[in-house]
Design an enzyme around this catalytic site. Structure first.
Site, PDB file in Angstrom:
ATOM      1  N   SER A 122      -6.104  11.948  43.248  1.00 47.83           N
ATOM      2  CA  SER A 122      -6.211  10.396  43.285  1.00 47.83           C
ATOM      3  C   SER A 122      -5.724   9.854  44.768  1.00 47.83           C
ATOM      4  O   SER A 122      -4.809  10.420  45.215  1.00 47.83           O
ATOM      5  CB  SER A 122      -5.645   9.370  42.398  1.00 47.83           C
ATOM      6  OG  SER A 122      -5.349   8.092  42.691  1.00 47.83           O
ATOM      7  N   GLU A 124      -4.340   7.260  45.050  1.00 42.70           N
ATOM      8  CA  GLU A 124      -3.258   6.538  45.100  1.00 42.70           C
ATOM      9  C   GLU A 124      -1.855   7.294  45.497  1.00 42.70           C
ATOM     10  O   GLU A 124      -1.055   6.832  45.646  1.00 42.70           O
ATOM     11  CB  GLU A 124      -2.723   6.288  43.529  1.00 42.70           C
ATOM     12  CG  GLU A 124      -3.592   4.854  42.999  1.00 42.70           C
ATOM     13  CD  GLU A 124      -2.702   3.743  43.498  1.00 42.70           C
ATOM     14  OE1 GLU A 124      -3.463   2.698  44.140  1.00 42.70           O
ATOM     15  OE2 GLU A 124      -1.433   3.689  43.401  1.00 42.70           O
ATOM     16  N   TYR A 146       2.097   5.977  38.673  1.00 44.28           N
ATOM     17  CA  TYR A 146       1.024   6.544  38.391  1.00 44.28           C
ATOM     18  C   TYR A 146       0.658   7.445  39.524  1.00 44.28           C
ATOM     19  O   TYR A 146       0.583   8.673  39.515  1.00 44.28           O
ATOM     20  CB  TYR A 146      -0.111   5.325  38.239  1.00 44.28           C
ATOM     21  CG  TYR A 146      -1.650   6.190  38.591  1.00 44.28           C
ATOM     22  CD1 TYR A 146      -2.189   6.618  37.399  1.00 44.28           C
ATOM     23  CD2 TYR A 146      -1.986   6.102  39.833  1.00 44.28           C
ATOM     24  CE1 TYR A 146      -3.246   7.323  37.428  1.00 44.28           C
ATOM     25  CE2 TYR A 146      -3.548   6.875  39.794  1.00 44.28           C
ATOM     26  CZ  TYR A 146      -3.950   7.345  38.784  1.00 44.28           C
ATOM     27  OH  TYR A 146      -5.321   7.862  38.863  1.00 44.28           O
TER      28      TYR A 146
HETATM   29  O1  G4F Z   1      -8.846  -1.753  40.467  1.00 42.36           O
HETATM   30  P1  G4F Z   1      -7.374  -1.566  40.583  1.00 42.36           P
HETATM   31  O2  G4F Z   1      -6.651  -1.815  39.435  1.00 42.36           O
HETATM   32  O3  G4F Z   1      -7.300  -0.054  41.346  1.00 42.36           O
HETATM   33  P2  G4F Z   1      -6.428   0.954  41.527  1.00 42.36           P
HETATM   34  O4  G4F Z   1      -5.128   0.286  41.368  1.00 42.36           O
HETATM   35  O5  G4F Z   1      -6.769   0.838  43.360  1.00 42.36           O
HETATM   36  O6  G4F Z   1      -6.604   2.330  41.199  1.00 42.36           O
HETATM   37  C1  G4F Z   1      -7.879   2.880  40.930  1.00 42.36           C
HETATM   38  O7  G4F Z   1      -8.146   3.762  41.997  1.00 42.36           O
HETATM   39  C2  G4F Z   1      -7.336   4.917  41.977  1.00 42.36           C
HETATM   40  C3  G4F Z   1      -7.662   5.524  43.302  1.00 42.36           C
HETATM   41  O8  G4F Z   1      -7.233   5.131  44.440  1.00 42.36           O
HETATM   42  C4  G4F Z   1      -7.086   5.720  40.884  1.00 42.36           C
HETATM   43  F1  G4F Z   1      -6.473   6.851  40.964  1.00 42.36           F
HETATM   44  C5  G4F Z   1      -6.646   4.731  39.652  1.00 42.36           C
HETATM   45  O9  G4F Z   1      -6.781   5.456  38.432  1.00 42.36           O
HETATM   46  C6  G4F Z   1      -7.695   3.687  39.421  1.00 42.36           C
HETATM   47  O10 G4F Z   1      -9.050   4.283  39.156  1.00 42.36           O
HETATM   48  O11 G4F Z   1      -6.665  -2.337  41.561  1.00 42.36           O
HETATM   49  C7  G4F Z   1      -7.343  -2.320  43.003  1.00 42.36           C
HETATM   50  C8  G4F Z   1      -6.630  -3.420  43.723  1.00 42.36           C
HETATM   51  C9  G4F Z   1      -5.059  -3.379  43.666  1.00 42.36           C
HETATM   52  O12 G4F Z   1      -4.430  -3.383  45.064  1.00 42.36           O
HETATM   53  C10 G4F Z   1      -4.646  -4.541  42.899  1.00 42.36           C
HETATM   54  O13 G4F Z   1      -3.279  -5.052  43.115  1.00 42.36           O
HETATM   55  O14 G4F Z   1      -6.682  -4.671  43.338  1.00 42.36           O
HETATM   56  C11 G4F Z   1      -5.605  -5.540  43.129  1.00 42.36           C
HETATM   57  N1  G4F Z   1      -5.862  -6.661  42.172  1.00 42.36           N
HETATM   58  C12 G4F Z   1      -5.910  -7.809  42.629  1.00 42.36           C
HETATM   59  N2  G4F Z   1      -5.769  -8.622  41.493  1.00 42.36           N
HETATM   60  C13 G4F Z   1      -5.812  -6.585  40.974  1.00 42.36           C
HETATM   61  C14 G4F Z   1      -6.151  -8.027  40.652  1.00 42.36           C
HETATM   62  N3  G4F Z   1      -6.174  -5.489  40.297  1.00 42.36           N
HETATM   63  C15 G4F Z   1      -6.451  -5.754  39.149  1.00 42.36           C
HETATM   64  N4  G4F Z   1      -6.717  -4.493  38.216  1.00 42.36           N
HETATM   65  N5  G4F Z   1      -6.396  -6.789  38.441  1.00 42.36           N
HETATM   66  C16 G4F Z   1      -6.146  -7.945  39.233  1.00 42.36           C
HETATM   67  O15 G4F Z   1      -6.221  -8.877  38.556  1.00 42.36           O
END
Ligand code: G4F
Length: 317
Positions: A122, A124, A146
């Site tokens: 990932s 990440e 993670y």
């Molecule tokens: O969609 P996210 O939860 O994905 P994140 O954390 O980037 O992780 C995903 O991608 C990774 C690859 O880089 C994978 F390994 C992992 O398994 C997963 O598939 O969040 C993306 C961004 C973050 O910075 C978070 O802080 O969106 C920001 N965010 C802002 N508001 C939010 C929110 N994320 C989520 N989930 N929910 C919110 O309300």
């Protein structure tokens, strides 16, 4: 080819299973839990798929499954994938996403070291990034339990390759999305909300960090690359990414525009949704995959967001 997929009921596993079955491969999926509610769904989606019971938490179950199925390739897509959850349950995350990979590698080594492995690494792992854009040689600097578990898993795959000569590869995947993405991830949270607001079923959307930037691609594109890695004469590590980085704010703006909405009227920032430590920017350099696998993503950011919102609007209506 006989392939075994862990995480077969997830977004990635289901796309890969469909693709391998369509290409004439014999597809097995590892499935966990009594009365798993996704069992019927994946059997309906992929005719001919064979599900076998096992768990990345259980070493003997993995050995038993490999001995029974005798796959030529294992695709390890099984993990707990929601980064936000990893602060609430860090030990569970580490057990499944980190140590689960060690168990799988041990099972391969013991049962048949000729079995090839492609593991989902990932972006990440890059965390607070050391350089822009990130490639296979960029140092890791994870920001979440993670990310730490994924770094452990990645190094363990490389270590088994070097120690035991396993044909074990890693797909270092940046964010990849689709309508099969769970609603806890920001892309789907936003596209579902845009559709629900446009159809009068929701009135507000609360989000966390709008400044975070991600390299978002189309999940089926990324699954196309994995069999290419398994088929290489030598194993290796390949970044899969679009090379385009966009903020969560741009995601919201684009998604709401597709639904015909002015996003500022509906979106609130809720500090409670900020992560204890966030990855501020990711942008991948997939030139190695382009050169060695002849792989290129086919869907850019605007098209990706339009596909998600159009799908969710259709469902909402
Ligand atoms: O969609 P996210 O939860 O994905 P994140 O954390 O980037 O992780 C995903 O991608 C990774 C690859 O880089 C994978 F390994 C992992 O398994 C997963 O598939 O969040 C993306 C961004 C973050 O910075 C978070 O802080 O969106 C920001 N965010 C802002 N508001 C939010 C929110 N994320 C989520 N989930 N929910 C919110 O309300």
């Amino acid at each position: 080819m006989r392939a075994l997929i862990t995480g077969v009921t997830g977004q990635d596993g289901s796309y890969l299973a469909e693709q391998l079955a369509a290409d004439g491969h014999e597809v097995y999926g590892l499935i966990r839990g009594q009365r798993n509610p996704r069992r019927a769904w994946i059997e309906g989606l992929v005719p001919g798929i064979r599900l076998v019971d096992g768990d990345l938490l259980d070493q003997s179950s993995l050995q038993h499954v490999l001995a029974a199925v005798r796959p030529e390739v294992v695709y390890n897509l099984g993990a707990l994938t929601y980064v936000g959850m990893s602060w609430q349950q860090p030990a569970v995350m580490t057990e499944v996403t980190g140590l689960g990979v060690l168990r799988l590698l041990e099972a391969i080594r013991v049962v048949d070291p000729a079995i090839r492995l492609v593991h989902a690494s990932s972006s990440e792992m890059f965390g607070a990034v050391r350089e822009m854009p990130q490639n296979e040689l960029t140092p890791f600097n994870p920001r979440s339990p993670y990310g730490v578990a994924k770094v452990f898993a990645h190094h363990t795959v490389v270590n088994y390759r070097e120690s035991y000569g396993l044909h074990a590869s890693t797909a270092m995947m940046f964010n990849h999305e689709s309508p099969r993405r769970g609603p806890e991830f920001v892309t789907r949270k936003v596209s579902l909300a845009a559709a629900a607001i446009a159809t009068g079923r929701q009135f507000r959307l609360s989000l966390g960090n709008l400044d975070a930037r991600r390299d978002w691609g189309w999940a089926p594109d990324y699954m196309r690359a994995l069999p290419l890695m398994a088929a290489r004469p030598e194993p290796g590590d390949w970044v899969l990414a679009t090379g385009e980085t966009r903020s969560v704010r741009e995601l919201v703006e684009t998604a709401f525009a597709v639904a015909g909405l002015a996003w500022r009227r509906y979106v609130r920032v809720d500090p409670a949704l900020y992560r204890p430590a966030d990855v501020e920017v990711l942008c991948g350099d997939a030139s190695k995959a382009a050169a060695e696998l002849n792989w290129k993503p086919t869907v850019g950011f605007a098209e990706l967001v339009a596909r998600l919102v159009d799908h969710d609007l259709r469902e909402a209506r």
